[in-house]
Design a protein around this motif. Structure first.
Motif, short mmCIF file in Angstrom:
data_model
loop_
_atom_site.label_atom_id
_atom_site.label_comp_id
_atom_site.label_asym_id
_atom_site.label_seq_id
_atom_site.Cartn_x
_atom_site.Cartn_y
_atom_site.Cartn_z
N LEU A 14 0.80 -1.20 0.06
CA LEU A 14 -0.08 -0.22 -0.02
C LEU A 14 0.76 1.18 -0.14
CD1 LEU A 14 -2.88 -0.93 2.62
CD2 LEU A 14 -2.86 -0.93 -0.05
N ASN A 15 0.52 2.00 -0.85
CA ASN A 15 1.29 3.38 -1.07
C ASN A 15 1.12 4.18 0.08
OD1 ASN A 15 3.00 3.00 -3.72
ND2 ASN A 15 0.98 3.02 -4.52
N ILE A 16 -0.14 4.16 0.65
CA ILE A 16 -0.37 5.09 1.71
C ILE A 16 0.49 4.97 2.72
CG2 ILE A 16 -2.27 5.09 3.58
CD1 ILE A 16 -4.21 4.80 1.38
N LEU A 17 0.83 3.66 3.21
CA LEU A 17 1.65 3.20 4.09
C LEU A 17 3.08 3.57 4.09
CD1 LEU A 17 -0.33 0.05 5.70
CD2 LEU A 17 -0.43 2.65 6.35
N LYS A 18 3.59 3.90 2.99
CA LYS A 18 5.02 4.46 2.45
C LYS A 18 5.29 5.77 2.72
CE LYS A 18 5.02 0.64 -0.81
NZ LYS A 18 5.29 0.29 -2.24
N GLY A 19 4.22 6.46 3.35
CA GLY A 19 4.86 7.94 4.02
C GLY A 19 4.24 8.86 2.92
N ASN A 20 3.32 8.48 1.93
CA ASN A 20 2.85 9.48 1.02
C ASN A 20 1.65 10.29 1.71
OD1 ASN A 20 4.17 8.55 -1.28
ND2 ASN A 20 2.93 6.95 -1.26
N LEU A 21 1.35 9.96 2.69
CA LEU A 21 0.14 10.51 3.55
C LEU A 21 0.60 10.85 4.91
CD1 LEU A 21 -3.42 9.44 2.27
CD2 LEU A 21 -2.18 11.39 1.44
N THR A 22 0.18 12.09 5.68
CA THR A 22 0.73 12.00 7.03
C THR A 22 -0.16 11.17 8.13
OG1 THR A 22 -0.62 13.86 7.45
CG2 THR A 22 1.42 14.26 6.73
N ALA A 23 0.13 10.74 9.18
CA ALA A 23 -0.97 10.24 10.05
C ALA A 23 -2.27 11.14 10.14
CB ALA A 23 -0.18 9.90 11.38
N TYR A 24 -2.18 12.32 10.26
CA TYR A 24 -3.37 13.14 10.32
C TYR A 24 -4.25 13.10 9.25
CZ TYR A 24 -6.49 17.08 10.43
OH TYR A 24 -7.63 17.84 10.41
N GLN A 25 -3.56 12.88 7.91
CA GLN A 25 -4.41 12.69 6.69
C GLN A 25 -4.99 11.47 6.64
OE1 GLN A 25 -1.15 13.63 4.12
NE2 GLN A 25 -2.38 15.47 3.46
N ILE A 26 -4.33 10.50 7.16
CA ILE A 26 -5.11 9.18 7.11
C ILE A 26 -6.06 9.01 8.14
CG2 ILE A 26 -4.55 6.62 7.55
CD1 ILE A 26 -1.83 7.25 6.23
N SER A 27 -5.81 9.52 9.40
CA SER A 27 -6.75 9.46 10.21
C SER A 27 -8.07 10.11 9.92
CB SER A 27 -6.17 9.89 11.79
OG SER A 27 -6.23 11.31 11.72
N GLU A 28 -8.11 11.29 9.29
CA GLU A 28 -9.16 12.09 8.96
C GLU A 28 -9.92 11.18 7.71
OE1 GLU A 28 -10.67 15.06 10.16
OE2 GLU A 28 -9.37 14.35 11.89
N ALA A 29 -9.33 10.98 6.69
CA ALA A 29 -9.73 10.28 5.65
C ALA A 29 -10.51 9.07 6.03
CB ALA A 29 -8.80 9.95 4.44
N ILE A 30 -9.95 8.03 6.96
CA ILE A 30 -10.63 6.80 7.16
C ILE A 30 -11.29 6.70 8.50
CG2 ILE A 30 -9.03 5.91 5.60
CD1 ILE A 30 -7.80 4.30 8.05
N GLY A 31 -11.15 7.77 9.23
CA GLY A 31 -12.07 7.94 10.45
C GLY A 31 -11.36 7.05 11.84
N ILE A 32 -10.00 7.13 11.86
CA ILE A 32 -9.55 6.32 12.80
C ILE A 32 -8.61 7.47 14.01
CG2 ILE A 32 -9.43 4.16 11.80
CD1 ILE A 32 -6.50 4.74 11.28
N PRO A 33 -8.17 7.06 15.12
CA PRO A 33 -7.83 8.19 15.89
C PRO A 33 -6.30 8.46 15.25
CG PRO A 33 -8.56 6.23 17.20
CD PRO A 33 -8.93 5.87 15.83
N ILE A 34 -5.65 9.49 15.32
CA ILE A 34 -4.30 9.68 14.75
C ILE A 34 -3.42 8.87 15.41
CG2 ILE A 34 -3.84 11.65 16.42
CD1 ILE A 34 -2.52 13.05 13.92
N GLU A 35 -3.39 8.67 16.59
CA GLU A 35 -2.16 7.68 17.04
C GLU A 35 -2.35 6.41 16.31
OE1 GLU A 35 -4.81 9.04 19.07
OE2 GLU A 35 -3.66 10.50 20.04
N GLN A 36 -3.65 5.89 16.13
CA GLN A 36 -3.65 4.64 15.36
C GLN A 36 -3.08 4.78 13.90
OE1 GLN A 36 -7.76 3.31 15.06
NE2 GLN A 36 -6.98 0.94 15.30
N ALA A 37 -3.47 5.83 13.35
CA ALA A 37 -2.86 5.97 12.02
C ALA A 37 -1.25 6.12 12.07
CB ALA A 37 -3.30 7.39 11.25
#
Length: 69
Positions: free
Chosen positions: A16-39
Motif C-alpha cells: 500500500l502506497n499510503i503506508l509508505k509515507g505518502n500521507l501523514t498520520a493526520y491525513q489518514i486518520s481524517e480520511a478513514i475515521g481512525i484516531p491519529i495515534e492509530q494512523a
C-alpha cells in the motif's frame, strides 16, 4: 513491483502506497475515521491493517485505490 495476493483482490499491506509515507498520520486518520495515534502506528508498522476494524480496513483500501490506481 510485485504484488502478493492474500485472498482474491486483497493486496498485502506492505504494497500500500499510503503506508509508505505518502500521507501523514493526520491525513489518514481524517480520511478513514481512525484516531491519529492509530494512523501513526500504522505508518510506523507497530500495528497491521488487520488490527483495524473491518470498516476502517475497507476505507483504507478504498482510499488507496482512489489515490494510487
Amino acid at each position: 513491483m510485485i504484488r502478493i495476493f492474500l485472498k482474491t483482490g486483497d493486496i498485502m499491506e506492505t504494497d500500500l502506497n499510503i503506508l509508505k509515507g505518502n500521507l501523514t498520520a493526520y491525513q489518514i486518520s481524517e480520511a478513514i475515521g481512525i484516531p491519529i495515534e492509530q494512523a501513526h502506528d500504522l505508518l510506523e508498522q507497530r500495528i497491521t491493517i488487520d488490527s483495524l476494524d473491518p470498516v476502517s480496513q475497507k476505507n483504507l483500501k478504498e482510499l488507496e485505490k482512489v489515490l494510487f490506481d
